[in-house]
Design a protein around this motif. Structure first.
Motif, PDB file in Angstrom:
ATOM      1  N   VAL A   1      -3.518  17.257   3.200  1.00  0.00           N
ATOM      2  CA  VAL A   1      -1.391  17.562   3.203  1.00  0.00           C
ATOM      3  C   VAL A   1      -1.044  15.691   3.041  1.00  0.00           C
ATOM      4  CG1 VAL A   1       0.471  18.283   3.591  1.00  0.00           C
ATOM      5  CG2 VAL A   1      -1.750  19.697   4.042  1.00  0.00           C
ATOM      6  N   TRP A   2      -1.620  15.007   4.036  1.00  0.00           N
ATOM      7  CA  TRP A   2      -1.302  13.889   4.234  1.00  0.00           C
ATOM      8  C   TRP A   2      -1.129  12.872   2.524  1.00  0.00           C
ATOM      9  CZ3 TRP A   2       2.354  13.702   7.189  1.00  0.00           C
ATOM     10  CH2 TRP A   2       2.553  14.594   8.659  1.00  0.00           C
TER      11      TRP A   2
ATOM     12  N   ARG B   1      -0.912  14.221  -0.421  1.00  0.00           N
ATOM     13  CA  ARG B   1      -0.345  14.718  -0.914  1.00  0.00           C
ATOM     14  C   ARG B   1       0.832  14.097  -1.207  1.00  0.00           C
ATOM     15  NH1 ARG B   1      -3.832  19.095  -0.615  1.00  0.00           N
ATOM     16  NH2 ARG B   1      -5.218  19.310  -2.102  1.00  0.00           N
ATOM     17  N   LEU B   2       1.594  14.116   0.006  1.00  0.00           N
ATOM     18  CA  LEU B   2       3.036  13.868   0.751  1.00  0.00           C
ATOM     19  C   LEU B   2       2.819  11.954   0.721  1.00  0.00           C
ATOM     20  CD1 LEU B   2       5.176  14.726   1.798  1.00  0.00           C
ATOM     21  CD2 LEU B   2       4.898  14.652   4.078  1.00  0.00           C
TER      22      LEU B   2
ATOM     23  N   SER C   1       2.321  10.868  -3.253  1.00  0.00           N
ATOM     24  CA  SER C   1       2.458  12.012  -3.848  1.00  0.00           C
ATOM     25  C   SER C   1       2.280  11.707  -5.891  1.00  0.00           C
ATOM     26  CB  SER C   1       3.625  12.420  -4.386  1.00  0.00           C
ATOM     27  OG  SER C   1       3.977  13.566  -4.804  1.00  0.00           O
TER      28      SER C   1
ATOM     29  N   THR D   1       6.987  15.097  -8.967  1.00  0.00           N
ATOM     30  CA  THR D   1       6.125  13.795  -7.219  1.00  0.00           C
ATOM     31  C   THR D   1       6.845  13.332  -7.440  1.00  0.00           C
ATOM     32  OG1 THR D   1       5.233  12.449  -9.825  1.00  0.00           O
ATOM     33  CG2 THR D   1       3.926  14.110  -9.601  1.00  0.00           C
TER      34      THR D   1
ATOM     35  N   VAL E   1       6.321   9.229   9.287  1.00  0.00           N
ATOM     36  CA  VAL E   1       6.472   9.680   8.092  1.00  0.00           C
ATOM     37  C   VAL E   1       8.631   9.370   7.533  1.00  0.00           C
ATOM     38  CG1 VAL E   1       6.354  11.867   6.534  1.00  0.00           C
ATOM     39  CG2 VAL E   1       5.143  11.493   8.180  1.00  0.00           C
TER      40      VAL E   1
END
Length: 585
Positions: A133-134, A136-137, A140, A542, A575
């Motif tokens: 997930v990180w 993708r975040l 992105s 994105t 983040v």
């Protein structure tokens, strides 16, 4: 620096360096089988110690690099030292922890469900990024695949992963790693691969250009040093030659130039040339290498807007100017369609970006001479600021058919970018001809870039796929500089397979490759053509704004420092700051 390592360094200064090296090689030989047989759990603990030490030394590392290169550590340019220094190394360490944890649990690295594909031609492809997930975040829209060599199938793929750990009683070996002098994370990442992918203990010989980082690396690797699994050496060519000829060294890894490789394998001077021609090496030790490239960037015609031209000009300038152009995959030859009208506008914008970029001193030895060699024969060569001795240079109008064009056969390793055009009947024909030009005319096989508008990519999907498949390069970036492939540890990094000792070009073997594929052929990295928020407007949701590796990013140092802090503890508290700085690019 730890007391133990300080004492070793002091002893080296006071005694004959050959005796010190002999003693260090003897220590490594004594511990080589211990490392090879060390349980995976213990190897992982060493990795965790590396991560903790890197986090503690990260700021010292970056400040040392900025000081040596004449950069302000509080400026955006310092972001290059964060991303290609401690962040890249930490990212690699953490991905190996994940891989070895999987091997300890199940005997093999874990691949995500649905990540393995077989192309119509039978070639196996594995999606390796994003993994979490990180991923993708924080990156992105960025994705990466590793394509396997012929003979690897979906059935036997697992058998070609982490092969060192499939041995019941592996034998140890001592490797000398001849460190690169340009990108700060290359020496420790090369050592990491030798240790963990191939089971070798290592003597890291620092390059004189960046040996100021040696004390930093000694502190980072202090845990492995105390255990007898790593040693360090300093000095010039004489020390390197002694190490590569040493009876206690079993194998060699070098990141550098093909000239250095040939001097090790065949010797130097006329005698070395004669031995190379006769196929008579003076060293028969196993040798792996990463040796550079004349990197192409293929710009595919398409419906580019003025904003597209501006953004991609910054992208191409980044491919050249990152680290002052001293990257083995710095773009060197820009390839456009002869009849594409926006091509001239792109070159004009590119010249302005190159000329207006923050000044980066040309710190690497020989840059001024290499710049003169490239620019001298070309009246069109335009100097665009930068370093006074080795200015940023754009050479346009090169004849793609000229057989003896130096810019196509010699890596500049300086802030020199050239441009050529190819005549073709359409986009499919252009892609075919551009691939032929890259494969047949440009020296090296390390990395190639393709920039293509998403509308064009959809309409010419078959031609684009064919181009990627046919390019004989170890890493291919599609709307992503191949430097991103270097940073992503899951990507295999090295030349396209097939080079030989007497025609080495970009080298033999791979590094990084944290999923431990034994038979990778190439990696393909993709990124969005449009930055956020324009990506959303163009139908691709994105979140990646101007990437922090762009030379034009105004807060790159803040983004990359915060990414490094995140990688150190994977805490969500970092983040928001990453996104705030990223969006201010």
């Amino acid at each position: 620096m730890s007391t133990e390592i300080r004492e070793t360094a002091a002893a080296a200064a006071q005694s004959d360096w050959r005796s010190t090296i002999d003693a260090d090689v003897a220590v490594l030989a004594q511990h080589k089988d211990e490392w090879a047989l060390l349980p995976i759990a213990a190897k992982i603990e060493h990795l965790r110690a590396l991560a903790r030490a890197t986090s503690a030394q990260a700021e010292r590392w970056v400040r040392a690099a900025c000081r040596a290169k004449g950069l302000d550590p509080a400026s955006p340019v310092a972001g290059e030292e964060w991303s290609s220094g401690p962040w890249a190394f930490l990212f690699g360490v953490n991905r190996l922890v994940e891989t070895l944890s999987d091997v300890a649990r199940s005997g093999s690295p874990r691949l995500r469900k649905g990540s393995v594909h077989t192309r119509p031609d039978g070639q196996v492809v594995v999606d390796v990024f994003p993994q979490s997930v990180w991923d993708r975040l924080l990156l992105s829209g960025v994705s990466a695949q590793v394509w396997m060599q012929p003979g690897v199938t979906e059935v036997n793929l697992v058998d070609t992963m982490a092969v060192f750990y499939r041995q019941a009683n592996p034998a140890g070996a001592v490797a000398v790693v001849l460190g690169a002098g340009n990108v700060a994370s290359i020496p420790p990442l090369d050592v990491l691969y030798k240790l963990y992918a191939e089971g070798r203990v290592c003597l890291l010989k620092m390059n004189p250009v960046n040996d100021y980082l040696g004390p930093v690396f000694e502190d980072i690797f202090a845990d492995l040093f105390r255990a007898g699994f790593i040693r360090f050496a300093y000095g010039g060519a004489e020390v390197g030659e002694y190490l590569t000829r040493h009876d206690g060294i079993d194998e060699i890894h070098v990141t550098g130039s093909s000239r250095t490789h040939d001097a090790i394998v065949f010797g130097s001077g006329e005698d070395g040339s004669a031995r190379k021609a006769a196929g008579q090496p003076i060293s028969t030790k196993r040798m792996t290498s990463e040796l550079g490239n004349v990197s192409p960037t293929i710009v595919v015609p398409g419906p580019w807007s003025e904003r597209d031209l501006a953004f991609q000009a910054e992208h191409i300038a980044t491919q050249k100017l990152h680290n002052s152009g001293f990257n083995c995959i710095a773009s060197q030859v820009l390839i456009t369609h002869e009849a594409w009208a926006p091509g001239d506008g792109l070159l004009g914008r590119l010249a302005r970006v190159l000329g207006g970029a923050p000044r980066r001193p040309a710190y690497y030895p020989g840059a001024a001479e290499r710049q003169r060699i490239m620019a001298g024969p070309h009246p069109s060569a335009a100097t665009l600021g930068g370093d006074d001795e080795a200015p940023t240079t754009l050479i346009s109008g090169l004849d793609c058919a000229k057989a003896d064009e130096t810019c196509f056969s010699v890596e500049a390793f300086a802030p020199v970018l050239t441009a050529t055009t190819i005549r073709a009947s359409g986009i499919d024909d252009f892609l075919d001809r551009a691939v032929d030009f890259c494969n047949d005319r440009l020296w090296g096989t390390l990395g190639a870039n393709i920039i293509i508008h998403p509308t064009t990519a959809r309409r010419h999907a078959a031609a684009l796929d064919r181009a990627i498949a046919r390019l004989r390069y170890g890493c291919i970036g599609v709307n992503a500089w191949t430097g991103v492939g270097f940073l992503l540890a899951q990507v295999s990094w090295g030349a396209f397979p097939g080079h030989t000792l007497d025609d080495i070009q970009s080298g033999i073997g791979v590094v990084h490759n944290s999923l431990l594929f034994d038979r990778p052929q190439k990696s393909v990295v993709r990124a969005p053509f449009h930055p956020y928020p324009r990506s959303v407007a163009h139908g691709r949701p994105t979140l990646l704004p101007k990437p922090p590796w762009f030379v034009s990013h105004r807060h790159a140092h803040q983004v990359t420092q915060r990414l490094t802090r995140f990688e150190a503890d994977r805490s969500a508290r970092h983040v928001p700051g990453i996104f705030i700085a990223a969006l201010r690019g």
